[in-house]
Design a protein around this motif. Structure first.
Motif, PDB file in Angstrom:
ATOM      1  N   ARG A 155      44.268  38.399  43.855  1.00 34.17           N
ATOM      2  CA  ARG A 155      43.885  39.079  42.610  1.00 34.17           C
ATOM      3  C   ARG A 155      44.337  38.282  41.388  1.00 34.17           C
ATOM      4  O   ARG A 155      43.604  38.164  40.406  1.00 34.17           O
ATOM      5  N   ARG A 210      42.191  35.463  40.362  1.00 38.02           N
ATOM      6  CA  ARG A 210      40.812  35.886  40.125  1.00 38.02           C
ATOM      7  C   ARG A 210      39.882  35.499  41.269  1.00 38.02           C
ATOM      8  O   ARG A 210      38.730  35.120  41.074  1.00 38.02           O
ATOM      9  N   GLY A 249      39.371  37.658  43.850  1.00 39.83           N
ATOM     10  CA  GLY A 249      39.053  38.889  44.564  1.00 39.83           C
ATOM     11  C   GLY A 249      37.639  38.942  45.087  1.00 39.83           C
ATOM     12  O   GLY A 249      37.368  39.576  46.111  1.00 39.83           O
ATOM     13  N   GLU A 256      40.342  33.574  48.968  1.00 41.29           N
ATOM     14  CA  GLU A 256      39.990  34.885  49.509  1.00 41.29           C
ATOM     15  C   GLU A 256      39.798  34.813  51.021  1.00 41.29           C
ATOM     16  O   GLU A 256      40.283  35.680  51.760  1.00 41.29           O
ATOM     17  N   THR A 275      36.965  47.332  48.860  1.00 37.85           N
ATOM     18  CA  THR A 275      37.250  46.866  47.495  1.00 37.85           C
ATOM     19  C   THR A 275      36.259  45.789  47.068  1.00 37.85           C
ATOM     20  O   THR A 275      35.827  45.742  45.910  1.00 37.85           O
ATOM     21  N   LEU A 315      35.621  45.439  43.342  1.00 38.60           N
ATOM     22  CA  LEU A 315      37.037  45.566  42.974  1.00 38.60           C
ATOM     23  C   LEU A 315      37.303  46.803  42.124  1.00 38.60           C
ATOM     24  O   LEU A 315      38.003  46.737  41.106  1.00 38.60           O
ATOM     25  N   VAL A 338      41.276  49.417  44.958  1.00 45.43           N
ATOM     26  CA  VAL A 338      42.287  48.359  45.053  1.00 45.43           C
ATOM     27  C   VAL A 338      43.673  48.976  45.190  1.00 45.43           C
ATOM     28  O   VAL A 338      44.504  48.526  45.988  1.00 45.43           O
ATOM     29  N   HIS A 367      44.940  42.030  35.105  1.00 49.95           N
ATOM     30  CA  HIS A 367      44.698  41.274  36.341  1.00 49.95           C
ATOM     31  C   HIS A 367      43.769  42.053  37.257  1.00 49.95           C
ATOM     32  O   HIS A 367      44.195  42.734  38.195  1.00 49.95           O
ATOM     33  N   GLY A 393      41.365  40.780  39.198  1.00 48.51           N
ATOM     34  CA  GLY A 393      40.945  40.070  40.398  1.00 48.51           C
ATOM     35  C   GLY A 393      39.653  39.307  40.227  1.00 48.51           C
ATOM     36  O   GLY A 393      39.335  38.426  41.012  1.00 48.51           O
ATOM     37  N   ASP A 394      38.898  39.630  39.179  1.00 47.95           N
ATOM     38  CA  ASP A 394      37.653  38.937  38.876  1.00 47.95           C
ATOM     39  C   ASP A 394      37.276  39.296  37.439  1.00 47.95           C
ATOM     40  O   ASP A 394      37.568  40.395  36.949  1.00 47.95           O
TER      41      ASP A 394
END
Length: 317
Positions: free
Chosen positions: A36, A39, A41, A68, A120, A125, A130, A193, A195-196
């Motif tokens: 995460r 980034r 995710g 990932e 998720t 996400l 999450v 944060h 994750g994307d």
């Protein structure tokens, strides 16, 4: 009928495998946080495949895809360790009651946690999913801890080591510790944060929910300090040591939390805070276990031979 072959597994090896399972499950929480924080995710944009055409990351997906996919591979490693624990339990000639269900629970908890992780991804996400993914990992860690503790205990009755009011206080502390973990996921879901870059946030006000989380931490520390002094007052040295460890872990975790908040959540400190969450959980469980113990079962009383009713009894002269 030919007897089945049983491969001997020493109790020491079983304990080490169970302890390794705890470490592995904590490690995958931290590496999942790394996914995460980098980034990555959605480095694999779908699940269970990494892409619609491939189960593995491709070079075109770059470093995010590799991160990932690497974390997905770690799930298999953690599962292999859990399977080894189950097999080691089955190989015991005698095993403590409840140990086999605990080990099986850990084994099946890992794929369940992985499925939530897949959801998720499929929900882009979603921050609530999450958070559930993280809490599922906490549940597996708790089960792994219980499994490990069971391998170190004799198979006898459970005996309290502290008075009932202090056991109640320890239970309340455990509930507050769990609540702090839950609220912590809400804080994370409101922060930067995601994750994307395209992932949504939960819509909660970061400052307000962080204050709620901090209030819960203060309550938890207060309860833990109270436990420490109460255990010492009744002479429960083992429980007092466990409470002291919990207070120390909480203070360290709280320090990291405050520093990361006032330094705008640097990724390194966020990762350390995730590790700290696992340690707080384990230390809390350590206190809970210290309020009781299992003593070896008493050996059966020797059989006595009764004198037949029609047999005369002679007295010594």
């Amino acid at each position: 009928m030919k007897a089945s072959v049983r491969f001997p597994v020493s109790p020491t090896l079983l304990r080490r495998l169970a302890y390794t399972s705890i470490i592995a499950n904590v490690a995958i929480v931290v590496t999942g946080g790394g996914v995460r924080l980098t980034r990555s995710g959605l480095g694999c944009p779908t699940w269970p495949r990494c892409t619609d055409e491939s189960y593995i990351a491709t070079p075109e997906m770059g470093v995010n895809g590799a991160i990932e996919f690497g974390n997905r591979l770690l799930t298999f490693a953690v599962g292999v360790i859990a399977l080894a624990v189950v097999l080691a339990v089955l190989a015991q000639r005698t095993r403590p009651r409840g140990l086999l269900p605990l080990s099986i629970g850990v084994l099946f908890g890992i794929p369940a946690q992985a499925v939530i992780g897949g959801i998720t991804v499929l929900t882009n996400l979603n921050p609530w999913v999450v958070g559930l993914h993280f809490l599922a990992s906490m549940a597996v860690i708790a089960a792994a801890y219980a499994c490990w503790k069971r391998t170190t205990e004799p198979d006898g009755p459970v005996t309290p080591t502290v008075p009932a009011p202090l056991r109640t206080l320890a239970g309340l502390t455990t509930v507050v510790s769990a609540a702090v973990l839950v609220v912590g996921t809400w804080v994370t879901g409101s922060g930067p944060h995601a994750g994307d870059q395209g992932a949504a946030r939960n819509g909660l006000d970061p400052e307000a929910i962080s204050q709620v989380h901090a209030d819960g931490v203060f309550l938890l520390i207060g309860l833990s300090v109270a436990l420490f002094f109460a255990f010492r007052a009744v002479g429960a040295a083992g429980a007092a040591r466990a409470a002291g460890v919990l207070v120390a872990v909480e203070l360290g975790q709280g320090l990291i939390g405050f520093v990361q908040y006032f330094t705008h959540l640097p990724a390194v400190l966020v990762a350390a805070h995730m590790l700290g969450s696992c340690l707080v959980l384990l230390a809390t469980l350590g206190v809970l276990w210290a309020t009781r113990e299992r003593r070896p079962a008493a050996p059966p009383a020797p059989a006595t031979t009764a004198t037949p009713a029609n047999e005369p009894v002679t007295a010594a002269v």
